[in-house]
Design a protein around this motif. Structure first.
Motif, PDB file in Angstrom:
ATOM      1  N   ARG A   1       0.831  -1.209   0.000  1.00 26.24           N
ATOM      2  CA  ARG A   1       0.000   0.000   0.000  1.00 26.24           C
ATOM      3  C   ARG A   1       0.864   1.259   0.000  1.00 26.24           C
ATOM      4  N   THR A   2       1.993   1.206   0.719  1.00 26.58           N
ATOM      5  CA  THR A   2       2.894   2.366   0.757  1.00 26.58           C
ATOM      6  C   THR A   2       3.450   2.669  -0.631  1.00 26.58           C
ATOM      7  N   ASP A   3       3.897   1.628  -1.340  1.00 26.21           N
ATOM      8  CA  ASP A   3       4.419   1.824  -2.697  1.00 26.21           C
ATOM      9  C   ASP A   3       3.334   2.360  -3.618  1.00 26.21           C
ATOM     10  N   ALA A   4       2.118   1.823  -3.492  1.00 28.95           N
ATOM     11  CA  ALA A   4       1.011   2.277  -4.334  1.00 28.95           C
ATOM     12  C   ALA A   4       0.745   3.765  -4.115  1.00 28.95           C
ATOM     13  N   GLU A   5       0.723   4.192  -2.864  1.00 27.06           N
ATOM     14  CA  GLU A   5       0.454   5.587  -2.552  1.00 27.06           C
ATOM     15  C   GLU A   5       1.553   6.498  -3.099  1.00 27.06           C
ATOM     16  N   ARG A   6       2.805   6.049  -3.028  1.00 23.73           N
ATOM     17  CA  ARG A   6       3.903   6.868  -3.551  1.00 23.73           C
ATOM     18  C   ARG A   6       3.807   7.023  -5.064  1.00 23.73           C
TER      19      ARG A   6
END
Length: 413
Positions: free
Chosen positions: A176-181
């Motif tokens: 989810r962190t990578d997706a948000e970035r």
């Protein structure tokens, strides 16, 4: 890109000196190569060794799903190229990715004529992405990750990066962190999905554990041994200094050390000898003996059996601000993991391993030495950590299957 081409040529010269045959393949970086046998291909780009290892299960799945489609695999580094050769031999067509110059990109795509382009992890090249869109080639970023540092690095080119990312049909993010970035960088939110990390689906070499057991017999089943894998400059000396402290408490302890880059093999061997340590190497001695205090694994692609043989693994690139390397390799073999403070390349995986008890973090050389001594003296604790690491590895598998389903959909469209 045209303006920096003179600097690119200087870099090619430097790399040609470091890697003997690399200069023979310079034309590939400008789109000149014999691609007559590849048409209607599936193209996977993996920049270097880590990305090639991450892409291995995907490439094998593609080979099984689309046996009649030529597979093209591109890399940027010579070590990545060597890893492709080790894993796939002649079953894929390998060529270096061209520099992001319009004429080079166009010539490359004209040669391989891909039905689809799959970029592994993080490689955003505006000319490449825009040319794929103009030529109607669906582009996907698989196993997408974006560290906070990379996010900051791309931001000065904000509008150009946004244009490039809008050419991408799907971004299959690790977390989810990578997706948000990626969304913050300008990707279409509707085209970013979380599929998990494909590295959890990496095949564990069927004989790695057997090879590990055989290696272990060479230096003694009861002798404590730890491994430092994928280490970097400065960090290697830190690891050797930590081992000197370990030897004060455990005089028969063995350190296995595998530098990340081949050009550092001899340097690490020399550094260990200069500290008064008895040193063996993979190239000269094949296996550690009871006389060796340090054993340098000066070979590529042989880390897994040594991870299996060791009691404990320190994963490099984490005592220095590189961002850490693949903690899943030792976890897959139920080997407990130690990491330093810098693990932003594998942030969520590392945190999960630590939370579940399969890994521990150290903040300094002193803490590394202390933790190695503590764990090597606690057989039951090592067994619990190893089991926890393997459980995390097993529970997170399945990303490749999800990515393959998305590739099927794009190819049907």
């Amino acid at each position: 890109m045209y303006l920096v081409t003179p600097l690119i040529m200087l870099r090619l010269l430097k790399r040609g000196v470091r890697y003997g045959d690399y200069h023979k393949r310079w034309p590939e970086r400008f789109g000149f190569f014999d691609g007559a046998r590849v048409r209607e291909s599936l193209w996977v780009h993996a920049v270097s060794v880590g990305e090639v290892n991450a892409a291995e299960p995907l490439i094998k799945a593609l080979r099984g799903r689309y046996p009649d489609a030529p597979l093209v695999v591109t890399t940027v580094t010579p070590t990545g190229s060597e890893r492709v050769r080790q894993l796939f031999g002649d079953s894929v067509f390998h060529v270096y990715l061209p520099y992001d110059l319009p004429f080079a990109v166009t010539r490359f795509l004209r040669h391989v004529r891909p039905r689809m382009a799959i970029i592994v992890e993080t490689e955003i090249w505006p000319n490449l992405y825009l040319t794929c869109r103009r030529r109607g080639i669906p582009l996907m970023i698989a196993n997408a990750r974006l560290s906070e540092r990379s996010l900051r690095g791309y931001r000065p080119m904000g509008s150009l990066v946004r244009r490039a990312l809008r050419c991408v049909r799907l971004i299959a993010a690790q977390s989810r962190t990578d997706a948000e970035r990626y969304r913050l960088l300008g990707a279409d939110p509707d085209k970013v999905v979380v599929t998990g990390n494909m590295k959890f689906d990496m095949p564990v070499p069927y004989d790695a554990e057997r090879q590990g057991q055989e290696l272990r017999l060479q230096w003694g089943q009861l002798r404590p041994a730890w491994i430092a894998g994928s280490t970097h400059e400065v960090e290697e000396l830190q690891v050797l200094e930590a081992h000197l402290e370990v030897l004060k408490r455990l005089p028969d302890a063995l350190l296995l050390i595998a530098p990340r880059h081949p050009e550092r093999f001899k340097l690490v061997e020399s550094a260990a000898r200069s500290l008064g340590l008895s040193v063996g190497t993979r190239s000269a001695d094949q296996v550690p003996s009871t006389a060796h205090q340090v054993f340098v694994i000066d070979a590529m692609g042989e880390l897994m059996p040594f991870y299996a043989a060791a009691d404990l693994a320190f994963v490099g690139g984490s005592l220095v601000p590189i961002g850490g390397h693949n903690v899943l390799e030792p976890a897959a073999l139920a080997t407990p993991v130690l990491v330093g403070p810098h693990t932003f390349n594998f942030q969520e995986i590392t945190l999960t391993l630590i939370q579940e008890g399969g890994a521990a973090r150290v903040g300094s050389v002193e803490e590394l030495a202390s933790e190695v001594v503590r764990l090597l003296g606690d057989a039951a604790g090592l067994e619990r950590m190893g089991a926890a690491a393997r459980t995390v590895f097993d529970s997170e598998r399945g990303a490749v299957k999800r990515v393959i389903g998305m590739i099927d959909d794009l190819l049907r469209e």
